[in-house]
Design a protein around this motif. Structure first.
Motif, PDB file in Angstrom:
ATOM      1  N   MET A 118       0.833  -1.205   0.000  1.00 17.34           N
ATOM      2  CA  MET A 118       0.000   0.000   0.000  1.00 17.34           C
ATOM      3  C   MET A 118       0.873   1.263   0.000  1.00 17.34           C
ATOM      4  N   PHE A 119       1.940   1.250   0.778  1.00 18.77           N
ATOM      5  CA  PHE A 119       2.858   2.386   0.840  1.00 18.77           C
ATOM      6  C   PHE A 119       3.420   2.687  -0.548  1.00 18.77           C
ATOM      7  N   PHE A 120       3.935   1.665  -1.218  1.00 21.05           N
ATOM      8  CA  PHE A 120       4.559   1.902  -2.516  1.00 21.05           C
ATOM      9  C   PHE A 120       3.540   2.153  -3.624  1.00 21.05           C
ATOM     10  N   LYS A 121       2.323   1.654  -3.481  1.00 24.90           N
ATOM     11  CA  LYS A 121       1.238   2.022  -4.402  1.00 24.90           C
ATOM     12  C   LYS A 121       0.993   3.520  -4.296  1.00 24.90           C
ATOM     13  N   ASN A 122       0.989   4.018  -3.071  1.00 27.49           N
ATOM     14  CA  ASN A 122       0.785   5.448  -2.874  1.00 27.49           C
ATOM     15  C   ASN A 122       1.967   6.268  -3.395  1.00 27.49           C
ATOM     16  N   VAL A 123       3.175   5.746  -3.263  1.00 24.65           N
ATOM     17  CA  VAL A 123       4.346   6.427  -3.830  1.00 24.65           C
ATOM     18  C   VAL A 123       4.174   6.550  -5.349  1.00 24.65           C
ATOM     19  N   ALA A 124       3.690   5.501  -5.995  1.00 20.41           N
ATOM     20  CA  ALA A 124       3.469   5.539  -7.439  1.00 20.41           C
ATOM     21  C   ALA A 124       2.403   6.574  -7.797  1.00 20.41           C
ATOM     22  N   MET A 125       1.317   6.612  -7.038  1.00 20.47           N
ATOM     23  CA  MET A 125       0.270   7.615  -7.298  1.00 20.47           C
ATOM     24  C   MET A 125       0.811   9.028  -7.076  1.00 20.47           C
ATOM     25  N   PHE A 126       1.645   9.192  -6.049  1.00 19.15           N
ATOM     26  CA  PHE A 126       2.283  10.474  -5.782  1.00 19.15           C
ATOM     27  C   PHE A 126       3.094  10.915  -7.010  1.00 19.15           C
ATOM     28  N   GLY A 127       3.826   9.983  -7.596  1.00 21.36           N
ATOM     29  CA  GLY A 127       4.598  10.291  -8.801  1.00 21.36           C
ATOM     30  C   GLY A 127       3.711  10.719  -9.952  1.00 21.36           C
ATOM     31  N   GLY A 128       2.604  10.033 -10.144  1.00 19.91           N
ATOM     32  CA  GLY A 128       1.669  10.416 -11.196  1.00 19.91           C
ATOM     33  C   GLY A 128       1.087  11.799 -10.963  1.00 19.91           C
ATOM     34  N   LEU A 129       0.774  12.103  -9.717  1.00 17.22           N
ATOM     35  CA  LEU A 129       0.243  13.430  -9.384  1.00 17.22           C
ATOM     36  C   LEU A 129       1.287  14.517  -9.623  1.00 17.22           C
ATOM     37  N   LEU A 130       2.531  14.236  -9.255  1.00 15.07           N
ATOM     38  CA  LEU A 130       3.593  15.214  -9.508  1.00 15.07           C
ATOM     39  C   LEU A 130       3.786  15.447 -11.003  1.00 15.07           C
ATOM     40  N   HIS A 131       3.583  14.415 -11.807  1.00 18.12           N
ATOM     41  CA  HIS A 131       3.676  14.566 -13.258  1.00 18.12           C
ATOM     42  C   HIS A 131       2.634  15.573 -13.753  1.00 18.12           C
ATOM     43  N   VAL A 132       1.428  15.474 -13.229  1.00 18.77           N
ATOM     44  CA  VAL A 132       0.379  16.432 -13.611  1.00 18.77           C
ATOM     45  C   VAL A 132       0.746  17.835 -13.133  1.00 18.77           C
ATOM     46  N   VAL A 133       1.262  17.941 -11.910  1.00 17.58           N
ATOM     47  CA  VAL A 133       1.681  19.249 -11.397  1.00 17.58           C
ATOM     48  C   VAL A 133       2.730  19.870 -12.323  1.00 17.58           C
ATOM     49  N   ALA A 134       3.683  19.077 -12.766  1.00 19.46           N
ATOM     50  CA  ALA A 134       4.781  19.584 -13.592  1.00 19.46           C
ATOM     51  C   ALA A 134       4.375  19.843 -15.037  1.00 19.46           C
ATOM     52  N   HIS A 135       3.531  18.975 -15.608  1.00 18.18           N
ATOM     53  CA  HIS A 135       3.272  19.028 -17.045  1.00 18.18           C
ATOM     54  C   HIS A 135       1.847  19.410 -17.422  1.00 18.18           C
ATOM     55  N   GLY A 136       0.956  19.498 -16.465  1.00 18.80           N
ATOM     56  CA  GLY A 136      -0.416  19.880 -16.774  1.00 18.80           C
ATOM     57  C   GLY A 136      -1.245  18.745 -17.313  1.00 18.80           C
ATOM     58  N   THR A 137      -2.337  19.096 -17.947  1.00 16.58           N
ATOM     59  CA  THR A 137      -3.358  18.117 -18.323  1.00 16.58           C
ATOM     60  C   THR A 137      -3.224  17.574 -19.741  1.00 16.58           C
ATOM     61  N   GLY A 138      -2.540  18.262 -20.596  1.00 16.18           N
ATOM     62  CA  GLY A 138      -2.625  17.954 -22.012  1.00 16.18           C
ATOM     63  C   GLY A 138      -3.778  18.760 -22.600  1.00 16.18           C
ATOM     64  N   ARG A 139      -4.091  18.525 -23.846  1.00 18.65           N
ATOM     65  CA  ARG A 139      -5.074  19.374 -24.535  1.00 18.65           C
ATOM     66  C   ARG A 139      -6.517  18.999 -24.261  1.00 18.65           C
ATOM     67  N   LEU A 140      -6.796  17.777 -23.837  1.00 19.08           N
ATOM     68  CA  LEU A 140      -8.179  17.367 -23.597  1.00 19.08           C
ATOM     69  C   LEU A 140      -8.542  17.607 -22.139  1.00 19.08           C
ATOM     70  N   ALA A 141      -8.959  18.825 -21.851  1.00 16.48           N
ATOM     71  CA  ALA A 141      -9.277  19.228 -20.489  1.00 16.48           C
ATOM     72  C   ALA A 141     -10.253  20.400 -20.535  1.00 16.48           C
ATOM     73  N   LEU A 142     -11.008  20.580 -19.451  1.00 16.04           N
ATOM     74  CA  LEU A 142     -11.911  21.729 -19.398  1.00 16.04           C
ATOM     75  C   LEU A 142     -11.141  23.043 -19.406  1.00 16.04           C
ATOM     76  N   ALA A 143     -10.038  23.063 -18.709  1.00 16.94           N
ATOM     77  CA  ALA A 143      -9.181  24.255 -18.685  1.00 16.94           C
ATOM     78  C   ALA A 143      -7.749  23.779 -18.639  1.00 16.94           C
ATOM     79  N   ARG A 144      -7.048  23.915 -19.754  1.00 22.02           N
ATOM     80  CA  ARG A 144      -5.667  23.423 -19.800  1.00 22.02           C
ATOM     81  C   ARG A 144      -4.821  24.154 -18.775  1.00 22.02           C
ATOM     82  N   SER A 145      -3.980  23.348 -18.107  1.00 20.96           N
ATOM     83  CA  SER A 145      -3.098  23.943 -17.087  1.00 20.96           C
ATOM     84  C   SER A 145      -1.680  23.478 -17.297  1.00 20.96           C
TER      85      SER A 145
END
Length: 145
Positions: A118-145
Protein backbone atom coordinates in the motif's frame (compact mmCIF):
# COMPACT_ATOMS: atom_id res chain seq x y z
CA UNK A 1 7.53 23.10 -43.86
CA UNK A 2 5.76 21.30 -41.05
CA UNK A 3 6.75 17.80 -39.97
CA UNK A 4 4.14 15.65 -38.22
CA UNK A 5 5.12 12.53 -36.34
CA UNK A 6 2.83 9.55 -36.77
CA UNK A 7 2.29 6.41 -34.77
CA UNK A 8 1.78 2.98 -36.38
CA UNK A 9 -1.74 3.13 -37.86
CA UNK A 10 -1.43 6.65 -39.21
CA UNK A 11 -2.74 8.31 -36.03
CA UNK A 12 -0.90 11.59 -35.51
CA UNK A 13 1.34 11.40 -32.43
CA UNK A 14 -0.23 14.56 -30.95
CA UNK A 15 -3.71 13.07 -31.02
CA UNK A 16 -2.50 9.82 -29.45
CA UNK A 17 -0.71 11.79 -26.74
CA UNK A 18 -3.89 13.76 -26.04
CA UNK A 19 -5.89 10.56 -25.59
CA UNK A 20 -3.21 8.96 -23.43
CA UNK A 21 -3.00 12.10 -21.26
CA UNK A 22 -6.76 12.01 -20.74
CA UNK A 23 -6.86 8.28 -19.97
CA UNK A 24 -3.93 8.56 -17.55
CA UNK A 25 -5.55 11.48 -15.73
CA UNK A 26 -8.91 9.70 -15.43
CA UNK A 27 -7.24 6.47 -14.27
CA UNK A 28 -5.23 8.34 -11.66
CA UNK A 29 -8.30 10.25 -10.49
CA UNK A 30 -10.53 7.18 -10.25
CA UNK A 31 -9.13 5.91 -6.94
CA UNK A 32 -9.62 9.33 -5.34
CA UNK A 33 -13.19 9.75 -6.63
CA UNK A 34 -14.12 6.26 -5.47
CA UNK A 35 -12.41 6.60 -2.08
CA UNK A 36 -13.86 10.06 -1.45
CA UNK A 37 -17.38 8.94 -2.33
CA UNK A 38 -16.95 5.89 -0.11
CA UNK A 39 -15.88 8.05 2.84
CA UNK A 40 -18.70 10.54 2.34
CA UNK A 41 -21.62 8.31 1.41
CA UNK A 42 -21.05 4.62 2.11
CA UNK A 43 -18.68 3.83 4.97
CA UNK A 44 -18.32 7.12 6.82
CA UNK A 45 -18.67 5.68 10.33
CA UNK A 46 -16.40 2.72 9.65
CA UNK A 47 -13.74 4.93 8.11
CA UNK A 48 -13.93 7.35 11.05
CA UNK A 49 -13.51 4.42 13.45
CA UNK A 50 -10.49 3.18 11.49
CA UNK A 51 -9.00 6.67 11.51
CA UNK A 52 -9.55 6.93 15.26
CA UNK A 53 -7.90 3.52 15.78
CA UNK A 54 -4.85 4.86 13.90
CA UNK A 55 -4.65 7.79 16.31
CA UNK A 56 -6.20 10.47 14.10
CA UNK A 57 -7.78 13.14 16.32
CA UNK A 58 -11.23 14.47 15.41
CA UNK A 59 -11.71 11.55 13.03
CA UNK A 60 -15.48 12.07 12.99
CA UNK A 61 -14.90 15.48 11.40
CA UNK A 62 -11.75 14.75 9.41
CA UNK A 63 -13.39 11.84 7.58
CA UNK A 64 -15.56 14.43 5.80
CA UNK A 65 -12.59 16.69 5.03
CA UNK A 66 -10.65 13.72 3.62
CA UNK A 67 -13.66 12.61 1.59
CA UNK A 68 -14.14 16.10 0.13
CA UNK A 69 -10.46 16.44 -0.77
CA UNK A 70 -10.45 13.05 -2.49
CA UNK A 71 -13.80 13.37 -4.26
CA UNK A 72 -13.41 17.02 -5.27
CA UNK A 73 -9.74 16.74 -6.17
CA UNK A 74 -10.36 13.55 -8.11
CA UNK A 75 -13.18 15.07 -10.14
CA UNK A 76 -11.16 18.20 -10.91
CA UNK A 77 -8.21 16.06 -11.95
CA UNK A 78 -10.34 13.81 -14.16
CA UNK A 79 -12.05 16.62 -16.04
CA UNK A 80 -8.91 18.73 -16.20
CA UNK A 81 -10.18 21.83 -14.43
CA UNK A 82 -7.51 23.41 -12.23
CA UNK A 83 -5.83 20.03 -12.45
CA UNK A 84 -2.38 21.23 -11.36
CA UNK A 85 -3.85 22.62 -8.14
CA UNK A 86 -5.97 19.50 -7.62
CA UNK A 87 -2.97 17.24 -8.23
CA UNK A 88 -0.83 19.23 -5.79
CA UNK A 89 -3.56 19.03 -3.13
CA UNK A 90 -3.99 15.30 -3.68
CA UNK A 91 -0.21 14.80 -3.60
CA UNK A 92 0.00 16.54 -0.21
CA UNK A 93 -2.98 14.54 1.02
CA UNK A 94 -1.46 11.25 -0.10
CA UNK A 95 1.84 11.97 1.67
CA UNK A 96 0.04 12.50 4.99
CA UNK A 97 -2.33 9.56 4.50
CA UNK A 98 0.52 7.26 3.51
CA UNK A 99 2.63 8.10 6.54
CA UNK A 100 -0.33 7.76 8.94
CA UNK A 101 -2.03 4.67 7.53
CA UNK A 102 0.69 2.69 5.74
CA UNK A 103 3.72 2.88 8.03
CA UNK A 104 4.92 -0.62 7.12
CA UNK A 105 8.05 -0.22 9.25
CA UNK A 106 5.86 -0.02 12.38
CA UNK A 107 3.21 -2.54 11.34
CA UNK A 108 2.78 -5.90 13.05
CA UNK A 109 4.52 -8.72 11.17
CA UNK A 110 1.25 -10.12 9.79
CA UNK A 111 0.39 -6.71 8.25
CA UNK A 112 3.86 -5.63 7.11
CA UNK A 113 3.65 -6.98 3.56
CA UNK A 114 0.21 -5.48 2.85
CA UNK A 115 1.24 -2.13 4.33
CA UNK A 116 4.45 -2.18 2.28
CA UNK A 117 2.47 -2.76 -0.92
CA UNK A 118 0.00 0.00 0.00
CA UNK A 119 2.86 2.39 0.84
CA UNK A 120 4.56 1.90 -2.52
CA UNK A 121 1.24 2.02 -4.40
CA UNK A 122 0.78 5.45 -2.87
CA UNK A 123 4.35 6.43 -3.83
CA UNK A 124 3.47 5.54 -7.44
CA UNK A 125 0.27 7.61 -7.30
CA UNK A 126 2.28 10.47 -5.78
CA UNK A 127 4.60 10.29 -8.80
CA UNK A 128 1.67 10.42 -11.20
CA UNK A 129 0.24 13.43 -9.38
CA UNK A 130 3.59 15.21 -9.51
CA UNK A 131 3.68 14.57 -13.26
CA UNK A 132 0.38 16.43 -13.61
CA UNK A 133 1.68 19.25 -11.40
CA UNK A 134 4.78 19.58 -13.59
CA UNK A 135 3.27 19.03 -17.04
CA UNK A 136 -0.42 19.88 -16.77
CA UNK A 137 -3.36 18.12 -18.32
CA UNK A 138 -2.63 17.95 -22.01
CA UNK A 139 -5.07 19.37 -24.54
CA UNK A 140 -8.18 17.37 -23.60
CA UNK A 141 -9.28 19.23 -20.49
CA UNK A 142 -11.91 21.73 -19.40
CA UNK A 143 -9.18 24.25 -18.68
CA UNK A 144 -5.67 23.42 -19.80
CA UNK A 145 -3.10 23.94 -17.09
Amino acid sequence: MQITATVNAGVPAGRLTDVVDLLARVALAFIFVWSGADKLFLHTAGTAQYMQAQGVPLSGLLVYAAGLVELGGGILLAVGYRAKIAAALLAAFIVVATLVFHAFWAAPAEQALVQTVMFFKNVAMFGGLLHVVAHGTGRLALARS
